[in-house]
Design an enzyme around this catalytic site. Structure first.
Site, PDB file in Angstrom:
ATOM      1  N   ILE A   1      22.340  -0.739 -18.878  1.00 46.08           N
ATOM      2  CA  ILE A   1      22.629  -2.082 -18.235  1.00 46.08           C
ATOM      3  C   ILE A   1      22.030  -3.410 -18.139  1.00 46.08           C
ATOM      4  CG2 ILE A   1      23.322  -3.120 -15.601  1.00 46.08           C
ATOM      5  CD1 ILE A   1      25.551  -0.939 -16.872  1.00 46.08           C
TER       6      ILE A   1
ATOM      7  N   HIS B   1      18.280   5.974 -10.610  1.00 44.68           N
ATOM      8  CA  HIS B   1      17.695   5.825  -9.108  1.00 44.68           C
ATOM      9  C   HIS B   1      16.422   7.343  -9.182  1.00 44.68           C
ATOM     10  CE1 HIS B   1      19.903   2.652  -8.355  1.00 44.68           C
ATOM     11  NE2 HIS B   1      18.966   2.404  -8.126  1.00 44.68           N
TER      12      HIS B   1
ATOM     13  N   GLU C   1       0.938  -1.089  -0.237  1.00 46.10           N
ATOM     14  CA  GLU C   1       0.021   0.069  -0.164  1.00 46.10           C
ATOM     15  C   GLU C   1       0.972   1.636  -0.344  1.00 46.10           C
ATOM     16  OE1 GLU C   1      -2.791  -3.098   2.365  1.00 46.10           O
ATOM     17  OE2 GLU C   1      -0.648  -2.201   2.057  1.00 46.10           O
TER      18      GLU C   1
END
Length: 772
Positions: A440, A703, A18
């Site tokens: 990658i 990221h 959640e």
């Protein structure tokens, strides 16, 4: 005497992830901050109620986080780097998530509008697969209480009737995990202690009787200065109000036991799973008034405890003093509830225990210690039955695997010739330019990709239709890579659910959950495979997808594999044989796949070892044994190929300085590493070691949603060139692109290719100048 049950932290993400969905909805602008806070509050309330109902006496607060508990600590003490333009008041959600994910300013009419800042560096939390945000500190750093989260959540729990024990990352561990700019972080301890003293005093005023103060760095090798820092810190903090439960985990205190024994704290938590032998020494050294919290249930793995054995081990001790029994560490590292797994093989399921079950185990153990063994007869009986069933199951051992492992010799771990000779053969075959550009491995797993996979799992589309869909996605990805000018392509991995799970599902000896999610960082969750038995490869796993992608292009397409050490370290590993043995078994299975890819025509094969560094033991005297078998496993997997087959590997956020020789011994032809957030600092090790093979330092931080400009990437490559000769450099993102969106990936990779071409042009000019 009384035995109580404590938890040190509970999974934050929720049984059905959640928190992940609430965060990603908020980041996408589909919901507001109020909705995110409401979802978070709902999870905290459910977690407290669940733990209490399962039998926990001592509940944590402030173990919940919207992203990362170390980042929460930075927010709490106002450690915000200048690039985020913080006003010095409260660290609000915008600043918090900017530190976690970076921010992207807009450019209008040649002028930048809004904050443009990279995220803080991220690295592994000790030897786990959890990532934390590395604090950034500067000379003259000022600290102040800048977030009320720890107080708010204590009050929230109290209003619900729960007298919690707040969790606070200890000041010394916080500084030891930080990076300092023009300052040694521990030099900031006096200023930080002022704030910690205020935090503890405020918690005491709110009614907190105990505070769990986590100092995991106490299980590391400590310098004299670090030991002094601990002494000074707790001499200052021990009298600030709440009693302090000094919490250590991930290992034993070892030679730090005397240090801990002399600290003026009120309780000490010991990890008796990682270091079961430390209990006797601790009992002899810790004062009788110290409340002992014993981490007897594994907080990092999923195997069911042997309750009768634990009972007889603790029975006499519990008769003579008050005790707390607890997980070895926070339950953050295991899934929430085994009861939700209805598709697991029942025989294997009875061997397992997730967070909820671990609390039940602790409650049964405490009840037996308080009232006698018969008080937990049912739980103890089930525990005995499960232990015997697992030990005697025919699913565990495969004699063929054992025989193959026994037949291994040293020739299986060596390439035929040294790298310099292989490099010539590979360049002759591949004809790559300077600064070859690649990625990658993975491309975005869009909602459509996930939807198609889910429909296939549910049987709504058949195998043929699903394969057609995946081929369409793969073909489009290959063509797009050609169009933007990448030199070495990938197939995109649209068929893969996870870089470890995908392989584990095709290897013997692994079991999988449907909802066994564990947080990796932020909203990123993984479902670690459960390695329960001997490992072998029944059939090829990737060859057909590689062959299909290579048929679409004349440029080389990498075969993409996950390495044996990473599969091991990112799984819940069996605890009934040495980890090294399991790793060698996996290595043989990957070796078979490498050979099949080469036979099919693959010129480049990437064997990712993203988790090599995180498996390193925390104590230096144990490093070499691990590195020996880990490097051996990689070489078993990678060494059965010809000279002109190029072997790549990839490693995630790691500190390489201490293990660079082992990385060199892996003898991969090309290694790609994550360096964008660290501004190429991680290449220091490669320079000092004079690393001879090729290196792909990441120039694009995947990221973060932020899209770097070409100039930013060329700047990073310039920095890289100060560490590694240009002839050895590749150009690539930090990591795979699975978690990103195409509208982020496309412009970023276009910019990356432009950066590679710009660097090549410079090399041409430089070579022409040198020729004159």
């Amino acid at each position: 005497m009384t035995v109580s049950v404590a938890t040190l932290g509970f999974p934050r993400i929720g049984l059905r992830r959640e928190l992940k969905f609430a965060l990603e909805s908020y980041w996408a602008g589909k919901s507001g901050l109020a909705e995110l806070r409401e979802a978070a509050a709902g999870l905290r309330i459910a977690n407290w109620a669940r733990q209490k109902a399962l039998g926990a006496d001592i509940l944590p607060s402030n173990d919940f986080s919207l992203y990362d508990h170390v980042l929460d600590t930075s927010a709490l003490i106002g450690a915000v780097p200048a690039r985020y333009d913080w006003d010095g008041e409260t660290v609000d959600s915008d600043i918090y998530f900017a530190m976690a994910r970076g921010t992207q300013g807009s450019r209008v009419g040649g002028c930048r509008h809004g904050r443009d800042a990279t995220a803080q560096e991220m690295t592994k939390w000790f030897d786990t697969n959890y990532h934390f945000m590395v604090p950034e500190l500067t000379a003259g750093q000022r600290f102040r209480i800048a977030s009320t989260k720890i107080f708010d959540e204590f009050e929230e729990a109290k209003a619900l009737g729960y007298a919690t024990r707040p969790v606070l990352l200890g000041p010394v561990s916080y500084l030891m995990l930080a990076k300092g700019k023009a300052v040694e972080p521990l030099a900031l301890l006096p200023a930080l202690l002022d704030v910690y003293a205020d935090i503890l005093a405020r918690l005491a005023k709110a009614g907190a009787e105990w505070v769990q103060i986590d100092e995991p760095c106490l299980v590391l090798d400590l310098t004299a200065g670090q030991r002094t820092a601990f002494e000074r810190a707790y001499a200052r903090l021990a009298t600030r109000g709440p009693r302090l439960m000094l919490t250590t985990y991930f290992g034993g205190l070892g030679d730090n036991l005397d240090l801990v024994a002399d600290l003026p704290v009120h309780g000490v938590h010991l990890d008796l799973v990682r270091a079961p032998g430390q209990l006797e020494a601790a009992l002899a050294r810790l004062a009788p008034h110290i409340l002992l919290s014993l981490g007897v249930i594994d907080g990092r793995n999923v195997w069911r405890a042997n309750l009768p054995d634990l009972y007889w081990r603790l029975k006499d001790l519990a008769a003579g003093r008050d005790l707390i029994v607890a997980p070895s560490c926070s339950l953050l590292h295991v899934p929430v509830d085994l009861a939700s797994e209805t598709a697991l093989d029942p025989e294997i399921a009875q061997w397992l225990s997730f967070a909820a079950q671990k609390i039940e185990e602790l409650a049964a153990l405490a009840k037996a210690l308080n009232e006698g063994e018969d008080a937990s007869f049912s739980a103890f009986s089930a525990s005995r039955i499960a232990a015997v069933a697992r030990r005697t199951s025919p699913k565990i051992h495969d004699p063929d695997v054992a025989a193959r492992l026994a037949a291994l010799d040293e020739t299986a771990t060596r390439r035929e010739t040294p790298f310099a000779m292989r490099r010539e053969a590979q360049q002759k075959r591949l004809a790559l330019p300077a600064y070859p550009a690649t990625t990658i491995g993975s491309f975005p797993q869009t909602a459509d990709v996930r939807k198609a996979r889910a429909a296939h799992i549910r049987g709504e589309i058949d195998d043929a239709a699903y394969a057609r869909y995946l081929r369409t996605e793969t073909r489009a990805a290959v063509k797009w890579q050609e169009e933007i000018g990448l030199d070495v392509l990938v197939h995109g991995e649209f068929e893969r659910n996870d870089m470890v799970q995908y392989f584990g599902e095709q290897l013997s000896g692994f079991a999988f959950t449907r909802g066994g999610w564990v947080q990796s960082y932020g909203s990123r969750c993984v479902r670690p495979p459960i390695l329960y038995g001997d490992v072998s490869r029944p059939a090829p796993m990737t060859v057909e997808w590689w062959r299909y992608a290579q048929d679409q292009t004349d440029r080389p397409v990498k075969g993409m594999l996950t390495g044996p050490v990473t599969i091991l370290n990112w799984s819940f590993v069996r605890d009934d044989q040495p980890r090294a043995t399991s790793c060698r078994q996996i290595a043989l299975a990957i070796r078979d796949e490498v050979r099949d890819l080469e036979t099919a025509g693959a010129a480049i094969i990437q064997i990712d070892e993203a988790a090599l560094r995180e498996g390193l033991p925390l104590r230096r005297d144990e490093w070499q044994t691990y590195l020996d078998w880990a490097v051996e496993a990689f070489r078993i997997a990678s060494s059965g190929v010809r000279d002109d087959t190029q072997i790549h590997t990839h490693m995630c956020y790691s500190e390489f300085n201490d293990i660079i020789r082992a990385i060199g011994n892996m003898d991969a032809d090309v290694i790609s590493i994550e360096t964008a957030r660290s501004q190429m600092e991680l290449l220091d090790a490669f320079a000092s070691y004079a690393y001879p093979n090729d290196v792909g330092p990441g120039v694009y931080d995947i990221h973060s949603p932020r899209i770097p400009a070409t100039s930013e990437m060329t700047g990073l490559l310039d920095l890289a060139g100060r560490h590694v000769p240009a002839a050895q450099l590749w150009v690539n993102p930090d990591c795979g692109l699975k978690t990103r969106k195409w509208d982020e990936v496309r412009p970023a990779l276009v910019a990356m290719v432009a950066a590679a071409k710009a660097m090549r042009a410079r090399e041409i000019v430089r070579e022409a100048y040198d020729a004159k």
